[in-house]
Each structure stands twice: as structure tokens, then as C-alpha cells.
Motif scaffolding. Sequence first.
Motif, PDB file in Angstrom:
ATOM      1  N   PRO A  38       0.717  -1.200  -0.068  1.00 53.95           N
ATOM      2  CA  PRO A  38      -0.064   0.138  -0.141  1.00 53.95           C
ATOM      3  C   PRO A  38       0.852   1.397   0.099  1.00 53.95           C
ATOM      4  CG  PRO A  38      -0.866  -1.311   1.802  1.00 53.95           C
ATOM      5  CD  PRO A  38       0.510  -1.766   1.211  1.00 53.95           C
ATOM      6  N   PRO A  39      -0.012   2.384  -0.384  1.00 55.63           N
ATOM      7  CA  PRO A  39       0.890   3.619  -0.337  1.00 55.63           C
ATOM      8  C   PRO A  39       1.380   4.078   1.036  1.00 55.63           C
ATOM      9  CG  PRO A  39      -0.971   3.888  -1.759  1.00 55.63           C
ATOM     10  CD  PRO A  39      -0.996   2.808  -0.897  1.00 55.63           C
ATOM     11  N   GLY A  40       2.823   4.449   1.341  1.00 54.12           N
ATOM     12  CA  GLY A  40       3.156   5.173   2.440  1.00 54.12           C
ATOM     13  C   GLY A  40       3.803   3.684   3.123  1.00 54.12           C
ATOM     14  N   GLU A 308      -2.030  10.819  -5.240  1.00 57.15           N
ATOM     15  CA  GLU A 308      -2.870   9.808  -4.990  1.00 57.15           C
ATOM     16  C   GLU A 308      -2.038   8.635  -4.304  1.00 57.15           C
ATOM     17  OE1 GLU A 308      -5.061   8.311  -8.371  1.00 57.15           O
ATOM     18  OE2 GLU A 308      -6.369   9.962  -8.173  1.00 57.15           O
ATOM     19  N   SER A 309      -0.722   8.378  -5.039  1.00 55.91           N
ATOM     20  CA  SER A 309      -0.143   7.315  -4.519  1.00 55.91           C
ATOM     21  C   SER A 309       1.465   7.280  -4.687  1.00 55.91           C
ATOM     22  CB  SER A 309      -0.349   5.877  -5.141  1.00 55.91           C
ATOM     23  OG  SER A 309      -0.386   6.131  -6.576  1.00 55.91           O
ATOM     24  N   SER A 310       2.015   8.109  -5.685  1.00 57.03           N
ATOM     25  CA  SER A 310       3.369   8.106  -6.000  1.00 57.03           C
ATOM     26  C   SER A 310       4.039   9.175  -5.093  1.00 57.03           C
ATOM     27  CB  SER A 310       3.716   8.674  -7.659  1.00 57.03           C
ATOM     28  OG  SER A 310       3.014   9.808  -7.735  1.00 57.03           O
ATOM     29  N   LEU A 311       3.122   9.917  -4.435  1.00 58.30           N
ATOM     30  CA  LEU A 311       4.071  10.925  -3.398  1.00 58.30           C
ATOM     31  C   LEU A 311       3.497  10.986  -2.381  1.00 58.30           C
ATOM     32  CD1 LEU A 311       3.834  14.061  -5.868  1.00 58.30           C
ATOM     33  CD2 LEU A 311       5.876  12.767  -5.329  1.00 58.30           C
ATOM     34  N   THR A 312       4.196  10.971  -1.165  1.00 59.87           N
ATOM     35  CA  THR A 312       3.746  10.920   0.373  1.00 59.87           C
ATOM     36  C   THR A 312       3.779  12.382   0.690  1.00 59.87           C
ATOM     37  OG1 THR A 312       4.388   8.946   0.911  1.00 59.87           O
ATOM     38  CG2 THR A 312       4.300  10.576   2.640  1.00 59.87           C
ATOM     39  N   VAL A 313       2.581  12.929   1.027  1.00 60.10           N
ATOM     40  CA  VAL A 313       2.503  14.226   1.524  1.00 60.10           C
ATOM     41  C   VAL A 313       2.289  14.001   2.992  1.00 60.10           C
ATOM     42  CG1 VAL A 313       1.022  16.545   1.563  1.00 60.10           C
ATOM     43  CG2 VAL A 313       1.203  15.080  -0.446  1.00 60.10           C
ATOM     44  N   PRO A 314       3.402  14.433   4.117  1.00 63.85           N
ATOM     45  CA  PRO A 314       3.248  14.151   5.486  1.00 63.85           C
ATOM     46  C   PRO A 314       2.379  15.077   6.262  1.00 63.85           C
ATOM     47  CG  PRO A 314       5.324  15.279   4.865  1.00 63.85           C
ATOM     48  CD  PRO A 314       4.721  15.012   3.795  1.00 63.85           C
ATOM     49  N   GLY A 315       1.672  14.919   7.378  1.00 62.38           N
ATOM     50  CA  GLY A 315       1.035  15.761   8.046  1.00 62.38           C
ATOM     51  C   GLY A 315      -0.454  15.559   7.724  1.00 62.38           C
ATOM     52  N   GLN A 346     -13.014   3.705  -8.532  1.00 60.30           N
ATOM     53  CA  GLN A 346     -13.167   3.086  -7.020  1.00 60.30           C
ATOM     54  C   GLN A 346     -11.866   2.847  -6.432  1.00 60.30           C
ATOM     55  OE1 GLN A 346     -15.793  -0.171  -6.613  1.00 60.30           O
ATOM     56  NE2 GLN A 346     -17.170   0.437  -8.331  1.00 60.30           N
ATOM     57  N   ALA A 347     -10.880   2.512  -7.300  1.00 63.53           N
ATOM     58  CA  ALA A 347      -9.513   2.075  -6.910  1.00 63.53           C
ATOM     59  C   ALA A 347      -8.812   3.527  -6.462  1.00 63.53           C
ATOM     60  CB  ALA A 347      -8.782   1.365  -7.772  1.00 63.53           C
ATOM     61  N   ALA A 348      -8.972   4.485  -7.309  1.00 62.67           N
ATOM     62  CA  ALA A 348      -8.310   5.870  -6.795  1.00 62.67           C
ATOM     63  C   ALA A 348      -9.042   6.607  -5.820  1.00 62.67           C
ATOM     64  CB  ALA A 348      -8.332   6.765  -8.398  1.00 62.67           C
ATOM     65  N   SER A 349     -10.396   6.231  -5.762  1.00 64.37           N
ATOM     66  CA  SER A 349     -10.812   7.111  -4.718  1.00 64.37           C
ATOM     67  C   SER A 349     -10.620   6.400  -3.277  1.00 64.37           C
ATOM     68  CB  SER A 349     -12.522   7.052  -4.634  1.00 64.37           C
ATOM     69  OG  SER A 349     -12.954   5.604  -4.727  1.00 64.37           O
ATOM     70  N   SER A 350     -10.293   5.134  -3.256  1.00 63.28           N
ATOM     71  CA  SER A 350      -9.647   4.391  -2.126  1.00 63.28           C
ATOM     72  C   SER A 350      -8.303   4.933  -1.960  1.00 63.28           C
ATOM     73  CB  SER A 350      -9.679   2.966  -2.398  1.00 63.28           C
ATOM     74  OG  SER A 350     -11.241   2.689  -2.659  1.00 63.28           O
ATOM     75  N   GLN A 351      -7.445   4.962  -3.175  1.00 59.60           N
ATOM     76  CA  GLN A 351      -6.197   5.489  -2.648  1.00 59.60           C
ATOM     77  C   GLN A 351      -6.146   6.837  -2.021  1.00 59.60           C
ATOM     78  OE1 GLN A 351      -2.850   4.231  -3.560  1.00 59.60           O
ATOM     79  NE2 GLN A 351      -4.020   2.315  -4.362  1.00 59.60           N
ATOM     80  N   ARG A 352      -7.261   7.747  -2.331  1.00 57.61           N
ATOM     81  CA  ARG A 352      -7.032   9.289  -1.991  1.00 57.61           C
ATOM     82  C   ARG A 352      -7.481   9.094  -0.815  1.00 57.61           C
ATOM     83  NH1 ARG A 352      -9.989  12.674  -7.169  1.00 57.61           N
ATOM     84  NH2 ARG A 352      -8.158  12.279  -8.536  1.00 57.61           N
ATOM     85  N   ALA A 353      -8.670   8.546  -0.307  1.00 60.53           N
ATOM     86  CA  ALA A 353      -9.121   8.369   1.056  1.00 60.53           C
ATOM     87  C   ALA A 353      -7.906   7.741   1.949  1.00 60.53           C
ATOM     88  CB  ALA A 353     -10.120   7.315   1.209  1.00 60.53           C
ATOM     89  N   GLY A 354      -7.118   6.753   1.483  1.00 62.92           N
ATOM     90  CA  GLY A 354      -6.076   6.394   2.529  1.00 62.92           C
ATOM     91  C   GLY A 354      -5.071   7.322   2.843  1.00 62.92           C
TER      92      GLY A 354
END
Length: 861
Positions: A38-40, A308-315, A346-354
Motif C-alpha cells: 500500500p502507499p506509505g 494519490e499514490s506516488s508522492l507522500t504528503v506528510p502531516g 473506485q480504486a483511485a478514490s480508495s487511494q485518495r481516502a487512504g
Amino acid sequence: MADADSRRAALTRLPVAAALPSLHAALAERGTAVLHAPPGTGKTTLVPLSLAGLLDGASERNVLVAEPRRMAARSAARRMAWLLGEEPGGRVGFTVRGERRVSARTRVEVVTTGVLLQRLQRDQELPGVDVVMIDECHERHLDADTAVAFLVDVRAALRPELRLLVASATQDSRAWAELLTVQEDGPAAPVVHGSGESHPVDVRHRPPPRGVRPPHGMTVDPALLRHVAATVREALESVPEGDVLCFLPGAGEIGRVARLLGEGHGPAAEVLQLHGQAPAATQDAVLRGRSPGEGGARRVILSTSVAESSLTVPGVRAVVDSGLAREPRTDHARGLGSLTTVRVSQAASSQRAGRAGREAPGVAFRCWAEGEDAGRPRWPSPEIAVADLTAFALQSACWGAPGAEGLALLDAPPSGAMAAAGHVLLAVGAVDSSGQPTERGRRMARTGVHPRLARALLDGAAVVGSEFASEVVALLSEEPPREYGDDAAEALRAARRGRDAYGARWRAEARRLRASCEWAPAEAHARASASPRRGGGADDVGLVVALAHPERVGVSRGEGSFLMVSGTRAGLADASPLRGAPWLAVATADRPAGWASARVRLAAVLDEETAREAAAALHTVREEVRWDEARGCVVAREVVSLGAVEVEERALGTPSSERVRAAVLAGLRDSGLELLAWTRNAVSLRQRIAFLHRELGAPWPDVSDDALLEQADRWLGEATTRAELARIDAGGVLAGLLPWATGDAARLEELAPERIEVPSGSRVRVDYSGEQPVLAVKLQELFGWRETPRLAGGRVPLLVHLLSPAGRPAAVTADLASFWEDGYRSVRAELRGRYPRHPWPENPAAAEPTRHTNRRLRGRG
């Protein structure tokens, strides 16, 4: 010391660390693997460092990591360098278009998938590289799909020792595992799962108010953006700490929501914009983050799907999802490509919510009704299914797989899109008629831009100089900001003097392109001698644009409308400075929903001479002999055209009689035989003959338009104008077609009489225009007529329309005897009071027929 401790803590917190032993074992045994994490979880940062042997003292390897975007590549390299206590360019470096930070010490190099493809084209073996990791494969970018396909080939044919790792954040791992070994004997590649800490995310739906219009093309209803801004304010108020990450489809919507958040009052927050065109300093500031509790204003990060997934935005503790994304679309028939706004999958919205639960429990606000969740597509569309495939087709041809034949792809490219791509490549000289790449095509593939732009770069450099051509092509490779306007020449001047993020990227790209178009001396000399150098003015901008898109050269049709040589019409904005141009070279255009023509977004002025030069491949000369409806005659001319645009015409000498006859017949087919002289009797004769042909067949002729035109040689004569056609007697033409030879023509009046005498003595015209002949006559004129006449030798009864004294239909019958017996009484009861001056006998079968009223009858008596 504290910084070193934070780095060690960051490494130990990354959940993917638990999967590293299995991953090393899988790669050592099979040479290829799929990492599902999973992302992160650290797959983008910890895994490459481990594979390179930079964390545990193992033997070092050279690892190449491919990311789908420049922003992601730079961010991943900076994060890995920080984990090692270094700056990019040491043991970790990166290469993206226009920027390269590597050294002899570099063991992990992060590149974009586009850069990786160029390296593979230069040297398929990737010498010096031990491991290649393709990250974020689940996003299904075309370059990533292509890179995987090429690397599968490399392992199978050239370097079986090259280790290949595909990383995905969604549950599509099995498909990738099977693809990686499609050219090898043995089972699918192993799938290694990396688990992550899954903090709970409270998903809350916030549907917009009623009346919000769905997106069309690039247009998003402002009411939805106001609702998104209001939801961001709600997130700041209801989630007590942390930053808010808001997903929007594009940079334009990000800017509008940023302005909305700046209006009025609300919780204090710093608004940051994260997208591909944002300055590097802004991108870095967003991705560095701020831990909750650090103090200072909270942040609102407005982002495209890049986060969505390829970058981590902390905080981040709250996510606001507009529910929209942008996907490419291509109109292959018109040669127009654009982005369109779609509902996020649906997959992208799950990634966004995560994203809200990466570091702690969070909240995700979805700006749509909960009932819409199930109706959204499950996965985003793979780019190969919707995008312009010209660059992909050239990459495939240069790889040795024309038409992408035999490549290891999850989805086959659409045949129509590949056919369109092949036509473009052939037109720009990148491939030969068999689809094999030319040497010129191989050079184009190595420029790193679309083949159309590569053609403009190579051919334009010889005419306007490599520096100027590189500047224009750099402008075309990334559409300039809207504030630069739609005049490409003015946009070029703005880029030269600009100090914004776009200007910096443009200058770097222009330098790169100039270096890539340096030819061998002999070729340069040949090209330079073929055309004189020009001055680098506005027309030269137009020339380079037209070399890239010759089918988009357009001629003015007035009022800001242009006809492009492709046949598509394009319009300019009312305030455009280009509206008075006689010719345009259109660089960027799209076709918004509901528009009848394309919309010009960027174009350059041309003169006719330059237009002809740039679109020479579309130059045609044809002889035309045709019927001109407006002039009402045959026109014979020689037409010089650029595609659909006629630029010159000359009168043709004496065309052959066959071509003239064909043109007249074509005019008759288009305009109809009404061009002939049709009297009332001629129309009636045609209907009578058609009736007999329908009911009796031969020898009565077919007199339909098609049949008459087939026999035109018998009656057309030498007519070539509307006036001459109007002198042809249609009645005489029809009379000549009657079956005189068999003697049947003499029976025409018997079988289909023009008029029939009724009991009153009147001779009434029969109407043959419908399926059944009709005799329309006043009811009183038929008193005493018991039998309905039959035509066509007794086969077809007349349909009698019995009219009131005012001439209006009172009854319809094909059986007069039955009417007098049963129907007459009701008609008599209805009409005798309305027409008392006319006779209404009780026994019509024995009454005297008449054309007159009762008074006239008494007078006669």
C-alpha cells in the motif's frame, strides 16, 4: 545527531521492511518479482536502498528506479538521499527531463519512465544497471507499460541476469506476475506482499447541492468548486489537527478553489498548490511537510491526482475528494487530442481516502452521494486504451516490434489508434511503408518528444536554425500558462523573458532539444543547403508549428473561424489577437462538449507561402468536372488544394463529353429530376405509369428517379445547364418510354384513365399519387352509381372520396353499393341540415345525379 536519529526512526517505521527478506530471495531465485504494498509503506524509498546494498553493508548494486512523473522522481530521490544523510547527486541521484543530479558514486538513480525508454532505445542492455524497479505500475501510464514490455524482452533475449521488480499499490499483482514471465518457461513471477499500518479513516459523503452539472470535457461546474471549497472549510473545522489534502482534476480548478478559500473568513490555513506545473520550490515545500504540533498555520494542499499514490504528503489528517480526474482522449479522425474530466475510479478514490490515514486516524470527505460509489468504474482507464499512440508506435517500431506485435502488454493497443499512429509516422518519415523505422525515425525516438515535434525540430532547424527551432518545440512540448495567451509567437516572447516555473522548465527543455538535434556534418550541410535560413519572426514560429501539425494549417473563413486542411473547423476566442490572420498554424486545439468546431488554444500566424511550404505533403492538384448547384451548370476546373483547403483554381480546357454527362447526372441525382419541365399532365402521366408498373409489371416501365437516370442517354441530349434542363419536356420523355413496340401503350387510357366520367356528366381527374387510385367527387354527382369502377384490368378498385357540397371529405369507400345501403343514412343525417339547398334523397341509388343545388334543379324543371 538528532537528524541522524530521525532518519533511523524513519527507516524503522517503514512497514515494507518486513518484506525485504522475501523480496531479496525472490529476486535472487527468479530474477523478477512483483511487490504489492500500500502507499506509505516505504516501497518507493526503502526498497531501492535495500536492493542497492546501501542499508546493511551488503555488496552494492546499481539500481534504476522509474517513476511515472518528474515530481515523483525528484521527491523519491530527495527522500532516499535524506535517509542516507546526503543530498541528491551522491549515492542517490535522479534524472528527469531538463535536470540531472548523479555522480560516479550514485548507486540508486531515479528517472522518469520516459527517460528510461530513451535509455533503452540507445542501448537495450542497460549496461551497468543491475536492478530495474518500475514503481506505481497500477497507475497504468503508457510509458510504464511500455518500459515493462521492453524490459521483459531484455531479460528474455539479452540479459537474463538483469533483475526486474514491478511495484504496485493495488490488487492487480497477479496480472503483472504472469506478464513478467510471459516469454520465459516456468510459473508466474513471485508476488511479495508488504503490509502497512492501516489507520482507520472515517469516510463521510458530502454530495453537492442539486442542480450541479456533470463535467463536460475540461469544463467543471463552478458550483461544484464552491462546494469543494466549503467542504475544505468543514474539514478544517471538524478535524482538529493536521493538514487537509484536497484532490481536484487539474491546475485550473486548483487555482479557482485557492481563490475561493482566500475569500471571506474561516480557520487560518496556508493554501498550497501541488501539480506538475507548480514551481519546484513549492513542490518541495509541500512534500517536506509539517508535523502536527509544530506550530504555525495548518496547511491546505490542493493537488491533482499526482498525490494519490506516488508522492507522500506528510502531516495530512483529512482528505477532500472532488471525485474528478483527468484522462487523455484522442479524436483520431480529426487529429485532435485533449484531456477530459471523468469520475474518479473506485480504486483511485480508495487511494485518495487512504492518504488521510497514513500517519494517524483521519477523515475523508467525498463530494458525491454515497449511492454513487458502486456506479464508479472499478479501475482507471489504462492510458494505452485512450491516448494518442503515435509515440508508442514509434518506440515499438524502433524496438523491433512494429505494431507492438509480440510485446508483453497487459492491454493490447486499439487497432484504430495504432492505424492512425502509423499514418502519422509514415507522413513524417519515421517509418517506411512496411512499418519499419527509418534512420530518421530512430533519431526522432531519441529526442524524447512526440514524433510530430521531433519532425518539427529536425526539419525546422535547417530552415530557422537549431536554437530557434528548439525554442519553439520546447514551447509546444508543454502547453504554456493561459496568461501567455493563444498567440504562439507572443507566448515564445513571454517564455524568454519569464522568470516563472514554466519559463525555467522551458529554458531547460530548449537547451536539451538543441543538443539533441545536432546532426552529423554531412547531413547538416545537406539540410542547410536545401532551404535558406530565415529571420526567426512570427511566420517562422508558424512554420515550426505547421511542421509539427501540417494537418492543422488553417485558412480564415471570417469572424475568427478557420478551416484546417484536415477538414475540421476551428474557432478563436473573441479577444484573440489572431482573429485577423489570413492563415494559422494551430499548435493546440480541443473540441469541448457541445462545440460544433474545435477551439484553438495556441496557434501562430502564417502567410500562404509558408502554409504551402509546411503542408507540402498535403498538396494536391486535381481536375474537377462537376455540377455546381449555385451556378446551375457544369463547372470544369483544375483545383490546387492543401488537404480540404482550396488555395487556387484554374478553368479546365474542354473536358470529355463523358465527364460532362456524368456531372449533369450527378447534379440531377442531387437536385432531383425537378430540374426538368414538369407540367401537371407530365406529373399525372408519371404517376399513372408508376401505378401500372406496380400493379401489372412489364411491359410498363419503371419511372422512378433512379430508373429514369439510368436511361438518361435516351433523353438528356446535350444539356449542361439548369436552363437547358428546364427545356426538356418531362412528359415527352415519359411518353417515349411507353411500351409502343408491344402495342400496350394504346391501352394506357383503358387501364389507368386520366379522368373518369361520373353519373352527373363531370369528367373527374383520378389521383394516382398514393398506393391506391383516388376519385374525389361530390356525393350528389354519384347518385345512381351502384358499382365502383376498377382499374388495371379490373384488379384495383377506385377509392372514392365522397365530398360534401363544400368539397370536404364526407365518406371514403371502395364499395358504393354498400355505402348507399349502410353508410349514406348517417352522412345524410349529419349534412342535410348544414346544406339544405342541396338534394338529400332518401333513396340515392334511384335519384338523379346532379352538380347543382335544389333551386337550380327546380329552375331546370
